[in-house]
Design an enzyme around this catalytic site. Structure first.
Site, PDB file in Angstrom:
ATOM      1  N   LYS A  44       2.484   5.980  11.892  1.00 18.24           N
ATOM      2  CA  LYS A  44       2.806   6.766  10.692  1.00 18.24           C
ATOM      3  C   LYS A  44       1.519   7.155   9.992  1.00 18.24           C
ATOM      4  O   LYS A  44       0.446   6.565  10.184  1.00 18.24           O
ATOM      5  CB  LYS A  44       3.720   5.981   9.750  1.00 18.24           C
ATOM      6  CG  LYS A  44       3.163   4.668   9.220  1.00 18.24           C
ATOM      7  CD  LYS A  44       2.218   4.771   8.029  1.00 18.24           C
ATOM      8  CE  LYS A  44       1.781   3.399   7.505  1.00 18.24           C
ATOM      9  NZ  LYS A  44       0.665   3.474   6.518  1.00 18.24           N
ATOM     10  N   ASP A  92       6.279  -2.176   5.144  1.00 20.38           N
ATOM     11  CA  ASP A  92       6.425  -0.935   5.907  1.00 20.38           C
ATOM     12  C   ASP A  92       7.480  -1.029   7.015  1.00 20.38           C
ATOM     13  O   ASP A  92       7.859  -0.010   7.589  1.00 20.38           O
ATOM     14  CB  ASP A  92       5.094  -0.540   6.557  1.00 20.38           C
ATOM     15  CG  ASP A  92       4.102   0.039   5.564  1.00 20.38           C
ATOM     16  OD1 ASP A  92       4.495   0.301   4.408  1.00 20.38           O
ATOM     17  OD2 ASP A  92       2.937   0.227   5.937  1.00 20.38           O
TER      18      ASP A  92
END
Length: 299
Positions: free
Chosen positions: A26, A152
């Site tokens: 990401k 996350d």
């Protein structure tokens, strides 16, 4: 040990019964800190962009209940302490599963670069073993387990590029549109806790809105000026990349990126970097490659 190749090919695990699952990287398109909770955790705002590039997790269920990592991915964490093993054991416990698993990691995402590699690997283990073990947990339950492993992890469990608030767990899916990123591993890794303790970190940025961020009105990463002062190589890379386009830092690591609208432009920029640069071109995706595999029926 040398870092993993960003474009390393998949391995072929020996034996039968293995399945292959993507664990995407990401980017934080921006990151700001708007305050602190009473417990000391920082309140964040960020936009997460999932990529079509990342690690690969190979899984093989075991009947004896044992969970083990069967290779050394090279990031200096012992197998029993690895987040992927902890994720599998947490799922086993919470879903009352009797099976175990062998786990093999094809590592491409640099550790500590801010690309979410450890969190993504753990999320892939949760999601894939939930299916392979027929554990039956829904997405909300898996995201809740993921949050116990790291802030996350829920992003990768849910598998959508997203606007995030809170400590990063309050997610709103975003359609970010086509984009290609020149991604650079500067080799700099600073412990996240150390950066959050930095006295020169801005912790009171005004809150933004999704509309404002999406239109490009909220650029920047709160950790960028801190890292530029502490790690000259990051400053050097951001200066170099700024000659190719708007350069930014991702997450709390030393990883940098430049966004392009076309792959050809990103590839041309990659070709201008010095020989030996640890860099790759990756496409932004709204839906995780892991969830595309799930939708297609499995690995």
């Amino acid at each position: 040990m040398s870092p993993p190749r960003l474009d390393a090919p998949d391995s072929a695990p020996a034996g039968t019964g293995w399945s292959r699952w993507p664990a995407p990287a990401k980017l934080n398109l921006f990151l700001r800190i708007t305050g602190r909770r009473a417990d000391g955790y920082h309140l964040l705002q960020t936009a997460f962009q999932l990529l079509d590039w990342g690690d690969t997790i190979h899984l093989r269920p075991r009947a004896d209940g044992r969970v083990q990592r069967v290779n050394d991915p090279g990031y200096g964490v012992a197998g029993p302490d690895d987040l992927v093993v902890r994720a599998a054991n947490l799922l086993r416990s919470e879903a009352n599963v009797s099976e175990g698993a062998d786990i093999l990691i094809d590592k491409r995402i640099p550790t500590g670069g801010g690309f979410g590699g450890g969190s993504s690997d753990a999320a892939t283990v949760l999601v894939a073993l939930n299916r392979l073990w027929r554990a039956g947990l829904d997405e909300d339950a898996l995201a809740a387990l993921g949050l116990r492993l790291g802030a996350d992890v829920p992003l990768f469990v849910r598998g959508r590029s997203a606007w995030a608030e809170g400590v990063g767990e309050a997610l709103t899916p975003m359609a970010l549109g086509p984009a290609f990123y020149l991604v650079v591993d500067t080799g700099v890794s600073v412990p996240t806790a150390e950066l959050f303790r930095a006295p020169d970190l801005t912790r009171d940025a005004p809150a933004a809105t999704m509309c404002g961020s999406f239109s490009g009105l909220v650029p920047g990463n709160a950790f960028e000026p801190v890292l530029r002062r502490r790690a000259p190589v990051v400053d050097d890379w951001l200066r170099r990349l700024s000659q190719l386009g708007p350069a930014a830092l991702t997450g709390t690591g030393g990883g940098c990126f430049v966004r392009f609208g076309a792959r050809a432009d990103a590839e041309a920029a990659l070709a201008q970097l010095p020989a030996g640069s640890r860099a790759i071109v990756a496409g932004g995706v709204d839906v995780s490659p892991l969830h595309r595999v799930l939708a297609a029926g499995g690995a």
